[in-house]
Structures are given as C-alpha cells and as structure tokens.
Design an enzyme around this catalytic site. Sequence first.
Site, mmCIF file in Angstrom:
data_model
loop_
_atom_site.group_PDB
_atom_site.id
_atom_site.type_symbol
_atom_site.label_atom_id
_atom_site.label_comp_id
_atom_site.label_asym_id
_atom_site.label_seq_id
_atom_site.Cartn_x
_atom_site.Cartn_y
_atom_site.Cartn_z
ATOM 1 N N CYS A 65 3.281 8.734 8.586
ATOM 2 C CA CYS A 65 3.787 8.524 7.233
ATOM 3 C C CYS A 65 2.593 8.242 6.318
ATOM 4 O O CYS A 65 1.757 7.394 6.634
ATOM 5 C CB CYS A 65 4.757 7.347 7.230
ATOM 6 S SG CYS A 65 5.319 6.856 5.583
ATOM 7 N N CYS A 68 2.726 4.292 5.085
ATOM 8 C CA CYS A 68 2.497 3.106 5.923
ATOM 9 C C CYS A 68 1.740 3.385 7.217
ATOM 10 O O CYS A 68 1.431 2.460 7.957
ATOM 11 C CB CYS A 68 3.824 2.431 6.245
ATOM 12 S SG CYS A 68 4.886 3.384 7.359
ATOM 13 N N CYS A 114 11.148 7.360 6.540
ATOM 14 C CA CYS A 114 10.350 6.568 7.466
ATOM 15 C C CYS A 114 11.112 5.276 7.699
ATOM 16 O O CYS A 114 11.473 4.578 6.749
ATOM 17 C CB CYS A 114 8.968 6.294 6.872
ATOM 18 S SG CYS A 114 7.995 5.151 7.883
ATOM 19 N N CYS A 117 8.985 2.034 6.295
ATOM 20 C CA CYS A 117 8.764 1.716 4.877
ATOM 21 C C CYS A 117 9.763 2.383 3.934
ATOM 22 O O CYS A 117 9.631 2.260 2.718
ATOM 23 C CB CYS A 117 7.339 2.071 4.466
ATOM 24 S SG CYS A 117 7.039 3.851 4.357
ATOM 25 N N CYS A 137 12.773 19.072 8.577
ATOM 26 C CA CYS A 137 12.106 19.799 7.501
ATOM 27 C C CYS A 137 11.446 18.757 6.588
ATOM 28 O O CYS A 137 12.126 18.079 5.814
ATOM 29 C CB CYS A 137 13.143 20.631 6.754
ATOM 30 S SG CYS A 137 12.454 21.800 5.601
#
Length: 149
Positions: A65, A68, A114, A117, A137
């Site tokens: 991510c 984070c 995510c 976060c 996707c």
Amino acid sequence: MLKWRDVLQFARTSNPIPERKVVKTPDEWRSELTPEQYHVTRQHGTERPFSSEMCSLFEPGLYACVCCGTLLFDASQKFESGTGWPSFTQPIKDNVIAYHEDNSYGMQRVETLCNTCDAHLGHVFPDGPAPSGLRYCMNAVALEKVQGS
C-alpha cells in the site's frame, strides 16, 4: 485461497481483523502523498486505464500500500487482464484487504481497501483466472513495488 463467496461474505458481514491499524488526518495524508495518490486512495478515485507501466511489468516482487506500506500482493499472483489496471488473483494474506459493497454508478461491485489504513485500492471481480476466479483490479498509484525476488 479466497474465493468469490469469501469476498461477498466479508463485504456483507465483517472484514478480517488486520494485524495493525494506521490512522491519520486528511492533512497528514495530503502531506505524504502526491495529489493523484491522495485522490485515488483517500477520496476513492480511479486513475485512467492504461496510465501506468505497472500493468505490463511482471518481474518477481511484492506490492505494498502506498499509504502505509502494508504488503498486499505478490507478483506471482499478477496477471494481464487487459483492463488497463494491474490485476492480481489473491492478496498476500487474507487479512490485508477489506471489502465493501459498492453500488455506485448503477453497478454492483466490491470495493477493496487496505485493511490497515483504509486506502481505496480498487475493486475485486469474479472473472479472474482459475483456481480462485478472482480479479483484484487495482489502481497502480495505490501500490508501490517494494521488493524483488
């Protein structure tokens, strides 16, 4: 291995428990992200299809991510979907992605976030390759390639 029924159950009931949570103010996120990253990850935007070279890169490695640093996907699960966004068949762990029903724009989809976060990543669909049948996707600007193998 997650299947479509698992994704729907998470989206409709409760998501897996993440290993940690990262919470920041909008101003903190703005100071750490580019305007496009902020728009996509914090405001649930979408980048233009085929706007990133990440779609056609298939080197070994891990994707995290961008907000984070949580590891989300392994390149071994990446495939060419032809959609214009990087696509994966499975997350690296079952608890790194959160799922939410998304009925915006007259469509029925499952949004992926995510789980650490709450960054918007993209959507997951039941039209991926075997054996999972899933297609995560993802917006390339929401991901960061962090390791090679």
